[in-house]
Every structure is written in C-alpha cells, then in structure tokens.
Design an enzyme around this catalytic site. Structure first.
Site, PDB file in Angstrom:
ATOM      1  N   CYS A  10       0.833  -1.205   0.000  1.00 52.53           N
ATOM      2  CA  CYS A  10       0.000   0.000   0.000  1.00 52.53           C
ATOM      3  C   CYS A  10       0.869   1.256   0.000  1.00 52.53           C
ATOM      4  CB  CYS A  10      -0.920   0.009   1.217  1.00 52.53           C
ATOM      5  SG  CYS A  10      -1.973   1.479   1.298  1.00 52.53           S
ATOM      6  N   GLU A  47      -0.842  -2.042 -14.084  1.00 56.74           N
ATOM      7  CA  GLU A  47      -1.003  -1.446 -15.420  1.00 56.74           C
ATOM      8  C   GLU A  47      -1.463  -2.462 -16.470  1.00 56.74           C
ATOM      9  OE1 GLU A  47      -1.173   2.420 -16.732  1.00 56.74           O
ATOM     10  OE2 GLU A  47      -0.585   1.683 -14.749  1.00 56.74           O
ATOM     11  N   ARG A  69      -7.479  -1.962 -11.524  1.00 56.54           N
ATOM     12  CA  ARG A  69      -8.293  -0.941 -12.195  1.00 56.54           C
ATOM     13  C   ARG A  69      -8.739  -1.394 -13.581  1.00 56.54           C
ATOM     14  NH1 ARG A  69      -4.481   4.019 -12.280  1.00 56.54           N
ATOM     15  NH2 ARG A  69      -2.962   2.325 -12.520  1.00 56.54           N
TER      16      ARG A  69
END
Length: 334
Positions: free
Chosen positions: A97, A200, A223
């Site tokens: 994190c 990514e 994501r």
C-alpha cells in the site's frame, strides 16, 4: 490464474460480488484490515470481508483471501489466528500500500525498507495459522527505490509466504505508468515460490506483454478489471466476443442493489458514479449514463434515473450466475 486485486475505497466486497459474476476470476483478495496494537473483534473482519459468512466465497463462488496490514509481528500473528478461525481461503499480508496515511503509521510499502521485519511478520503469521491455510504476501518493487526488491522478496519467501504478488512499481512511483514488469521477472528468478504480476494491465495486449516481460503466467487485475469487467474473460479467450454493454447493464443494476443493502442513501450515488467514471474508458454508453446521472445526488431520484437509463433486460445464457444467494449481514456488523 487470474486474481482480482483489492482497491481501498472502490473494490470492496460489493464490487467483488459484481466483477466475479462477470466471470474469469479465480481468486480475490479483500481490502486490508489494519492491525495496530490490539486483537480485533470478529465484527471488524466481517465488516471488511462479509464473504466469511459465505464460506469465504463471493456469491458467484469465487474464493477470497483476507488481507492484513501492520508492522507488529506478534499482534499480526494473534489477529491472523483469530481471522483463521473464521475460515478465510487464506491470509494475505500487505507490503504494497502506497497511501501516505498508512505509511506514516508503519504499514504497507514503507516496510520494504526493513526486510528483516517483513520476514519476521510473515514467519509469525505462518506459525499462528493452521498449516493447511495458505499465507501469501503482496509487495511493490520497493519504497523510494527498487534497490532492495530481491532482498525483500527473498525475506518474504523465507518467512513462509507461499506466493508473492508483485506490483511493478515502487511506492514513490505510485500508479504512474509504466509498470516495470521486467523487474518482476528478476524477483521471480530470485525466489522459489510462485510470483503473480500486477500493475497497469488494462487490456488483453497488456496482459500478453506483462506475461512475456515478467515471465509470470498468473496475473492480478485491478483498475483494468473495474474499467472492463470482461477483461478476465477476454484474457482467457482473446478471440471470443467481448463483454458488451447489454451484458454489463444488469451488473450495474445489481451493484446498486448490493450497495443499497449496506450504504447510507446519501453515499450510494457517489459509489455508482465512481464505477461509471472508470467504465467510461471502455464503454461509450457508460459516458452517456454518467452524464445523465452526474448532477443527481438524491438517492431516490438517482435510483429512478438509473433504472430508467439501465432498463431490465434478459441475461444471456453465458452470464455467470451466483452459486449461492447474496450475503446478508446484519446492520450491527457495519
């Protein structure tokens, strides 16, 4: 193997429910459970990971590992033992994190400056939980630099981590492209445990290049999977028709229903807008829906407009159905 990453403030159990219904994900990891200096009550574990009440699986049947974050080996071990009693699919330890608040309190990626400590944390947790329960860890390439990445990875493996997820950036690099998948290859060569590449991966082409550069077959999607819920299926079957908006619409409706079960009305529209904001990267229809809902903050008005913008449709035959009913958690646990 394809894993679904946790994303604090976005990819919680509500979105895990939805994205695992889309299909293609083998395993999930919960958002981190912060451990400081005390033994946490069960309700804290259940608040972050209510799947513990469902055999540690999402309603679609995908297993979930519980993630702990902290810097005190003894306290983490005690909490891991208590958590293990609730039956998670495994215990994961967060050394990745990059959040400043977390790092200021000696949690997450800042611990990558202390390989001896992260070894001791993993070793203490490994001793504390049943032998048959997997213990894994997630790390970045380092804190300010990647100079100690091999030392850290070896420390985690030597401590007893059976699997490493490596995000291909340092804490200082945050989420800024690119991710350095070739560095993950060096870690994979330096340890004898499985390594999973993360960072990514937005498309099938990204997944292909990540596998080639990292040497890892297993990937963790974050994501990219939120922006395109069909990404995992597309990686598995690149030539199959992509998941379209007509398949996604019922997932968006389902998401509203799930968050309505545990979120205050004033916060519900923001949660949906947050997801739509990422979906706009992949779906033009999400942009249109976002524009229609952007200025609406009243929950009742938002719901009426959402269900008007996303009308009920029949689910395709291949739509991934839940293997068990939705999880029901009493309000007292939140």
């Amino acid at each position: 193997m394809l894993l679904l990453a946790p994303m604090e403030g976005l990819l919680d159990f509500s979105l895990r429910d939805i994205l695992t219904r889309a299909g293609g994900i083998d395993r999930c990891v919960s958002e981190f459970i912060r451990v400081t200096d005390q033994l946490l009550p069960d309700r804290v574990f259940l608040r972050v990971m209510p799947e513990l009440l469902n055999g540690s699986r999402t309603p679609a049947g995908v297993p979930v590992r519980a993630q702990l974050l902290g810097s005190d080996p003894a306290c983490l071990a005690d909490n891991a033992a208590a958590l293990a009693a609730l039956g998670p699919a495994g215990i994961d330890l967060n050394f990745g994190c990059p959040a400043k608040t977390v790092n200021r309190h000696r949690g997450g990626a800042v611990l990558l400056d202390e390989p001896a400590l992260i070894h001791d944390i993993v070793a203490a947790v490994r001793r504390a939980v049943p032998a048959g329960m997997p213990v894994s860890a997630k790390m970045r390439l380092g804190n300010a630099s990647d100079g100690r990445m091999l030392e850290c990875a070896q420390a985690l493996a030597a401590g007893g981590a059976e699997e490493l997820v490596v995000h291909g950036r340092t804490k200082l690099q945050g989420y800024k492209p690119p991710a350095y998948w070739d560095a993950i290859a060096r870690i994979r060569e330096a340890v004898a445990v499985p390594v999973i590449a993360n960072g990514e991966i937005w498309s099938v082409d990204d997944a292909r290049r990540c596998r080639a550069e990292s040497g890892c077959d297993a990937l963790m999607l974050g994501r990219g999977m939120v922006a395109d819920p069909g990404l995992a299926l597309a990686i598995r079957a690149p030539h199959a028709p992509p998941l379209g908006w007509d398949t996604l619409r019922p997932l968006l409706r389902r998401y509203w229903q799930v968050i309505a079960g545990h979120t205050e009305p004033r916060h519900r529209p923001g949660r949906v807008k947050q997801w739509l904001n990422l979906l706009r990267r992949r779906f033009p229809q999400a942009q249109q829906t976002y524009d229609e809902l952007r200025t609406i903050n009243d929950s009742a008005a938002f719901e009426a407009r959402l269900f008007g913008a996303i009308a009920p449709i029949a689910q395709p035959a291949y739509f991934h159905q839940a293997s068990s009913p939705p999880i029901s958690v009493s309000e007292s646990t939140w």
